[in-house]
Design an enzyme around this catalytic site. Structure first.
Site, PDB file in Angstrom:
ATOM      1  N   CYS A 134       0.774  -1.218  -0.145  1.00  0.00           N
ATOM      2  CA  CYS A 134      -0.080  -0.095  -0.189  1.00  0.00           C
ATOM      3  C   CYS A 134       0.674   1.297   0.100  1.00  0.00           C
ATOM      4  O   CYS A 134       1.720   1.323   0.841  1.00  0.00           O
ATOM      5  CB  CYS A 134      -1.177  -0.054   1.187  1.00  0.00           C
ATOM      6  SG  CYS A 134      -1.587   1.292   1.445  1.00  0.00           S
ATOM      7  N   HIS A 161       0.040   4.299   0.647  1.00  0.00           N
ATOM      8  CA  HIS A 161      -0.216   5.010   1.885  1.00  0.00           C
ATOM      9  C   HIS A 161       0.602   4.827   3.077  1.00  0.00           C
ATOM     10  O   HIS A 161       1.032   5.834   3.842  1.00  0.00           O
ATOM     11  CB  HIS A 161      -1.945   5.003   1.846  1.00  0.00           C
ATOM     12  CG  HIS A 161      -2.713   5.447   0.865  1.00  0.00           C
ATOM     13  ND1 HIS A 161      -3.815   5.071   0.338  1.00  0.00           N
ATOM     14  CD2 HIS A 161      -2.203   6.455  -0.220  1.00  0.00           C
ATOM     15  CE1 HIS A 161      -4.209   5.694  -0.761  1.00  0.00           C
ATOM     16  NE2 HIS A 161      -3.376   6.180  -1.182  1.00  0.00           N
ATOM     17  N   HIS A 162       0.840   3.533   3.478  1.00  0.00           N
ATOM     18  CA  HIS A 162       1.346   3.294   4.774  1.00  0.00           C
ATOM     19  C   HIS A 162       2.571   2.596   4.531  1.00  0.00           C
ATOM     20  O   HIS A 162       3.391   2.025   5.553  1.00  0.00           O
ATOM     21  CB  HIS A 162       0.465   2.411   5.717  1.00  0.00           C
ATOM     22  CG  HIS A 162      -0.778   3.553   5.926  1.00  0.00           C
ATOM     23  ND1 HIS A 162      -2.009   3.443   5.391  1.00  0.00           N
ATOM     24  CD2 HIS A 162      -0.983   4.444   6.819  1.00  0.00           C
ATOM     25  CE1 HIS A 162      -3.094   4.111   5.487  1.00  0.00           C
ATOM     26  NE2 HIS A 162      -2.263   4.923   6.550  1.00  0.00           N
ATOM     27  N   GLN A 190      -5.099  -0.699  -4.635  1.00  0.00           N
ATOM     28  CA  GLN A 190      -5.777  -1.665  -5.230  1.00  0.00           C
ATOM     29  C   GLN A 190      -6.476  -1.489  -6.615  1.00  0.00           C
ATOM     30  O   GLN A 190      -6.534  -2.220  -7.565  1.00  0.00           O
ATOM     31  CB  GLN A 190      -6.686  -2.598  -4.273  1.00  0.00           C
ATOM     32  CG  GLN A 190      -7.249  -3.854  -4.727  1.00  0.00           C
ATOM     33  CD  GLN A 190      -8.098  -4.573  -3.650  1.00  0.00           C
ATOM     34  OE1 GLN A 190      -7.738  -4.712  -2.623  1.00  0.00           O
ATOM     35  NE2 GLN A 190      -9.156  -5.446  -4.298  1.00  0.00           N
ATOM     36  N   HIS A 226      -5.780  -5.905   3.517  1.00  0.00           N
ATOM     37  CA  HIS A 226      -4.984  -4.780   3.682  1.00  0.00           C
ATOM     38  C   HIS A 226      -4.590  -4.946   4.995  1.00  0.00           C
ATOM     39  O   HIS A 226      -5.418  -4.495   6.035  1.00  0.00           O
ATOM     40  CB  HIS A 226      -5.778  -3.372   3.134  1.00  0.00           C
ATOM     41  CG  HIS A 226      -6.091  -3.492   1.554  1.00  0.00           C
ATOM     42  ND1 HIS A 226      -5.316  -2.731   0.919  1.00  0.00           N
ATOM     43  CD2 HIS A 226      -6.796  -4.156   0.873  1.00  0.00           C
ATOM     44  CE1 HIS A 226      -5.869  -2.772  -0.454  1.00  0.00           C
ATOM     45  NE2 HIS A 226      -6.620  -3.653  -0.406  1.00  0.00           N
ATOM     46  N   CYS A 230      -3.034  -2.339   6.480  1.00  0.00           N
ATOM     47  CA  CYS A 230      -3.176  -1.017   6.763  1.00  0.00           C
ATOM     48  C   CYS A 230      -4.520  -0.880   7.571  1.00  0.00           C
ATOM     49  O   CYS A 230      -4.751  -0.081   8.397  1.00  0.00           O
ATOM     50  CB  CYS A 230      -2.874   0.044   5.860  1.00  0.00           C
ATOM     51  SG  CYS A 230      -4.083  -0.030   4.558  1.00  0.00           S
TER      52      CYS A 230
END
Length: 198
Positions: free
Chosen positions: A87, A89-90, A128, A156, A158
């Site tokens: 991911c 974002h993280h 995704q 996920h 996250c």
């Protein structure tokens, strides 16, 4: 001679990432010189390169290398392709399965190439939704099929390890082109996805 798997890493990139991971370990309050952590920065540097190797790979080239003339115009499905990605974002993993279908238009592609295409795009920092479309667009642009379909189901980390901490949630994304935009064809594809496993 026994089988030996070798991995190659860019030494300059490895050193830069190693320094960065050493700094991260220090900043979170750990001692990078502790016995259990001495080799961790180098291992993490190599792991990050492995997990993002898709940036240096060409998915269209992979598909183009195994196109074969064939008079077949029904649905071809490869399902339950393992997906492991990160991911963006993280920088945490998400993982699950991809299901790919296409309707040939004069050519078929070697079946092993479809999972390889998934890996090319999954081995990058991703979301995704974009991953689903990148796989689909590559199939459509390279194979020029009568239609293509991609469905991805993933968990996920996250969402599981942090944030809302929901352990059983699964995210499903889908994308379709050509004949798969028609309800009848799409329903046939979804029915085949749910059919008994081999």
């Amino acid at each position: 001679m026994a089988y030996k798997k070798t991995e190659e890493y860019n030494q300059e990139t490895t050193e830069i990432l190693k320094e960065n991971f050493t700094s991260i370990i220090t900043e979170i309050g750990e001692d990078p010189s502790r016995e259990g952590l001495v080799k961790t920065p180098e291992r993490a540097a190599k792991a990050m390169q492995f997990l993002t190797q898709g940036y240096s790979m060409d998915a269209k080239e992979i598909l183009s290398s195994a196109l074969f003339p064939e008079d077949y115009s029904e649905i071809v499905i490869v399902k339950d392709i393992e997906v492991y990605s990160m991911c963006e974002h993280h920088i945490l993993p998400f993982f699950g399965k991809a299901h790919i279908a296409y309707i040939p238009n004069g050519h078929v592609v070697g079946l092993s190439k479809l999972p390889r295409v998934v890996d090319v795009f999954a081995r990058r920092l991703q979301v995704q939704e974009r991953l689903t479309h990148e796989i689909l667009n590559c199939l459509q642009d390279t194979l020029n099929p009568l239609g293509a379909a991609v469905v991805i189901e993933a968990r996920h980390m996250c969402m599981m390890m942090r944030g809302v901490e929901k352990q059983n949630s699964i995210t499903t994304t889908s994308a379709f082109t050509g004949e798969f935009r028609k309800t009848e064809t799409r329903n046939e594809f979804l029915k085949l996805l749910l059919s008994n496993r081999v």
